[in-house]
Design a protein around this motif. Structure first.
Motif, mmCIF file in Angstrom:
data_model
loop_
_atom_site.group_PDB
_atom_site.id
_atom_site.type_symbol
_atom_site.label_atom_id
_atom_site.label_comp_id
_atom_site.label_asym_id
_atom_site.label_seq_id
_atom_site.Cartn_x
_atom_site.Cartn_y
_atom_site.Cartn_z
ATOM 1 N N SER A 1 -3.018 19.102 -7.487
ATOM 2 C CA SER A 1 -2.560 19.667 -6.213
ATOM 3 C C SER A 1 -3.081 18.814 -5.061
ATOM 4 C CB SER A 1 -3.074 21.102 -6.054
ATOM 5 O OG SER A 1 -4.484 21.087 -5.890
ATOM 6 N N ASN A 2 -2.542 19.088 -3.901
ATOM 7 C CA ASN A 2 -3.030 18.383 -2.719
ATOM 8 C C ASN A 2 -4.502 18.696 -2.468
ATOM 9 O OD1 ASN A 2 -0.623 17.125 -2.217
ATOM 10 N ND2 ASN A 2 0.040 18.566 -0.637
ATOM 11 N N GLN A 3 -4.902 19.945 -2.769
ATOM 12 C CA GLN A 3 -6.292 20.333 -2.548
ATOM 13 C C GLN A 3 -7.229 19.556 -3.470
ATOM 14 O OE1 GLN A 3 -7.460 22.318 -0.039
ATOM 15 N NE2 GLN A 3 -9.382 21.451 -0.742
ATOM 16 N N SER A 4 -6.828 19.361 -4.729
ATOM 17 C CA SER A 4 -7.689 18.605 -5.645
ATOM 18 C C SER A 4 -7.790 17.142 -5.192
ATOM 19 C CB SER A 4 -7.195 18.709 -7.085
ATOM 20 O OG SER A 4 -5.918 18.105 -7.223
ATOM 21 N N LEU A 5 -6.735 16.622 -4.614
ATOM 22 C CA LEU A 5 -6.763 15.262 -4.061
ATOM 23 C C LEU A 5 -7.749 15.194 -2.898
ATOM 24 C CD1 LEU A 5 -5.755 12.349 -3.634
ATOM 25 C CD2 LEU A 5 -3.832 13.297 -2.348
ATOM 26 N N LEU A 6 -7.661 16.155 -1.978
ATOM 27 C CA LEU A 6 -8.562 16.209 -0.839
ATOM 28 C C LEU A 6 -10.014 16.388 -1.288
ATOM 29 C CD1 LEU A 6 -6.463 18.379 1.640
ATOM 30 C CD2 LEU A 6 -6.890 15.927 1.778
ATOM 31 N N ASP A 7 -10.211 17.230 -2.271
ATOM 32 C CA ASP A 7 -11.576 17.450 -2.783
ATOM 33 C C ASP A 7 -12.146 16.157 -3.374
ATOM 34 O OD1 ASP A 7 -11.391 20.093 -2.029
ATOM 35 O OD2 ASP A 7 -10.909 20.843 -4.063
ATOM 36 N N GLU A 8 -11.343 15.477 -4.147
ATOM 37 C CA GLU A 8 -11.794 14.224 -4.780
ATOM 38 C C GLU A 8 -12.133 13.173 -3.728
ATOM 39 O OE1 GLU A 8 -13.063 11.887 -7.768
ATOM 40 O OE2 GLU A 8 -12.348 13.932 -8.027
ATOM 41 N N GLY B 1 -13.199 13.864 -0.820
ATOM 42 C CA GLY B 1 -14.269 14.378 0.035
ATOM 43 C C GLY B 1 -13.782 14.731 1.425
ATOM 44 N N LEU B 2 -12.532 15.130 1.533
ATOM 45 C CA LEU B 2 -11.944 15.468 2.832
ATOM 46 C C LEU B 2 -11.729 16.968 2.931
ATOM 47 C CD1 LEU B 2 -9.261 12.647 2.948
ATOM 48 C CD2 LEU B 2 -11.469 12.664 4.091
ATOM 49 N N ASP B 3 -11.852 17.488 4.147
ATOM 50 C CA ASP B 3 -11.565 18.890 4.390
ATOM 51 C C ASP B 3 -10.061 19.090 4.525
ATOM 52 O OD1 ASP B 3 -14.261 19.578 4.435
ATOM 53 O OD2 ASP B 3 -14.432 19.115 6.577
ATOM 54 N N SER B 4 -9.602 20.242 4.089
ATOM 55 C CA SER B 4 -8.162 20.514 4.194
ATOM 56 C C SER B 4 -7.784 21.064 5.536
ATOM 57 C CB SER B 4 -7.712 21.464 3.109
ATOM 58 O OG SER B 4 -8.487 22.630 3.115
ATOM 59 N N ILE C 1 0.836 -1.203 0.000
ATOM 60 C CA ILE C 1 0.000 0.000 0.000
ATOM 61 C C ILE C 1 0.870 1.252 0.000
ATOM 62 C CG2 ILE C 1 -1.611 1.355 1.408
ATOM 63 C CD1 ILE C 1 -2.838 -1.383 2.257
ATOM 64 N N GLU C 2 1.915 1.248 0.813
ATOM 65 C CA GLU C 2 2.805 2.411 0.857
ATOM 66 C C GLU C 2 3.481 2.635 -0.485
ATOM 67 O OE1 GLU C 2 4.008 2.447 5.600
ATOM 68 O OE2 GLU C 2 5.257 1.328 4.201
ATOM 69 N N SER C 3 3.885 1.561 -1.137
ATOM 70 C CA SER C 3 4.511 1.695 -2.457
ATOM 71 C C SER C 3 3.535 2.268 -3.469
ATOM 72 C CB SER C 3 5.012 0.335 -2.947
ATOM 73 O OG SER C 3 6.032 -0.144 -2.122
ATOM 74 N N ALA C 4 2.309 1.768 -3.448
ATOM 75 C CA ALA C 4 1.296 2.256 -4.388
ATOM 76 C C ALA C 4 0.902 3.691 -4.064
ATOM 77 C CB ALA C 4 0.066 1.351 -4.345
ATOM 78 N N ALA C 5 0.905 4.046 -2.805
ATOM 79 C CA ALA C 5 0.477 5.385 -2.394
ATOM 80 C C ALA C 5 1.473 6.470 -2.802
ATOM 81 C CB ALA C 5 0.258 5.413 -0.881
ATOM 82 N N GLU C 6 2.719 6.103 -3.012
ATOM 83 C CA GLU C 6 3.723 7.105 -3.389
ATOM 84 C C GLU C 6 3.360 7.808 -4.689
ATOM 85 O OE1 GLU C 6 7.526 5.163 -3.441
ATOM 86 O OE2 GLU C 6 7.502 4.846 -1.269
ATOM 87 N N SER C 7 2.821 7.075 -5.644
ATOM 88 C CA SER C 7 2.498 7.675 -6.941
ATOM 89 C C SER C 7 1.072 8.208 -6.997
ATOM 90 C CB SER C 7 2.706 6.654 -8.063
ATOM 91 O OG SER C 7 1.854 5.543 -7.873
ATOM 92 N N PHE C 8 0.244 7.893 -6.031
ATOM 93 C CA PHE C 8 -1.159 8.315 -6.044
ATOM 94 C C PHE C 8 -1.332 9.833 -6.122
ATOM 95 C CE2 PHE C 8 -5.291 9.066 -3.960
ATOM 96 C CZ PHE C 8 -6.100 8.362 -4.829
ATOM 97 N N PRO C 9 -0.642 10.619 -5.310
ATOM 98 C CA PRO C 9 -0.827 12.077 -5.392
ATOM 99 C C PRO C 9 -0.429 12.661 -6.753
ATOM 100 C CG PRO C 9 0.250 11.501 -3.336
ATOM 101 C CD PRO C 9 0.204 10.266 -4.190
ATOM 102 N N LEU C 10 0.399 11.984 -7.500
ATOM 103 C CA LEU C 10 0.824 12.490 -8.804
ATOM 104 C C LEU C 10 -0.331 12.524 -9.807
ATOM 105 C CD1 LEU C 10 4.250 10.628 -9.113
ATOM 106 C CD2 LEU C 10 3.827 12.965 -8.314
ATOM 107 N N LEU C 11 -1.427 11.834 -9.503
ATOM 108 C CA LEU C 11 -2.587 11.813 -10.390
ATOM 109 C C LEU C 11 -3.420 13.085 -10.281
ATOM 110 C CD1 LEU C 11 -3.719 8.125 -9.696
ATOM 111 C CD2 LEU C 11 -2.388 8.953 -11.643
ATOM 112 N N PHE C 12 -3.111 13.927 -9.311
ATOM 113 C CA PHE C 12 -3.887 15.133 -9.066
ATOM 114 C C PHE C 12 -2.993 16.366 -9.222
ATOM 115 C CE2 PHE C 12 -5.888 11.631 -6.939
ATOM 116 C CZ PHE C 12 -7.229 11.791 -7.260
#
Length: 90
Positions: free
Chosen positions: A78-85, A87-90, A65-76
């Motif tokens: 910004s961090n805010q767009s990741l949080l928005d997708e 459904g989390l508050d910043s 999971i940690e290995s897969a999670a490293e590249s996950f934020p690169l799909l967005f």
């Protein structure tokens, strides 16, 4: 008679206990309280073994999971767009 002589009765009782214990030992039978203790120890050992096995599986999954999670934020963008997708508050 043996019942009239406490010493003879006591010896007979001791001999009977020795014979009974030897029969139990020869037939690999434990008294109930010892069998219960043995069963509990076997269950404890099994539980510890299972816990160790499952813990190792969880460690492997966490690593994946940690290995897969490293590249996950690169799909967005910004961090805010990741949080928005997510459904989390910043």
């Amino acid at each position: 008679p043996d019942s009239a002589n406490p010493s003879t009765s006591n010896r007979t009782s001791k001999v009977a206990k020795i014979i009974a214990n030897q029969l139990l030992k020869d037939n690999e039978i434990l008294p109930q309280h010892l069998q219960s203790r043995k069963d509990a120890q076997e269950f404890l050992t099994s539980a510890k073994d299972l816990l160790e096995k499952e813990s190792e599986e969880l460690r492997l999954l966490l690593s994946d999971i940690e290995s897969a999670a490293e590249s996950f934020p690169l799909l967005f963008q910004s961090n805010q767009s990741l949080l928005d997708e997510l459904g989390l508050d910043s």
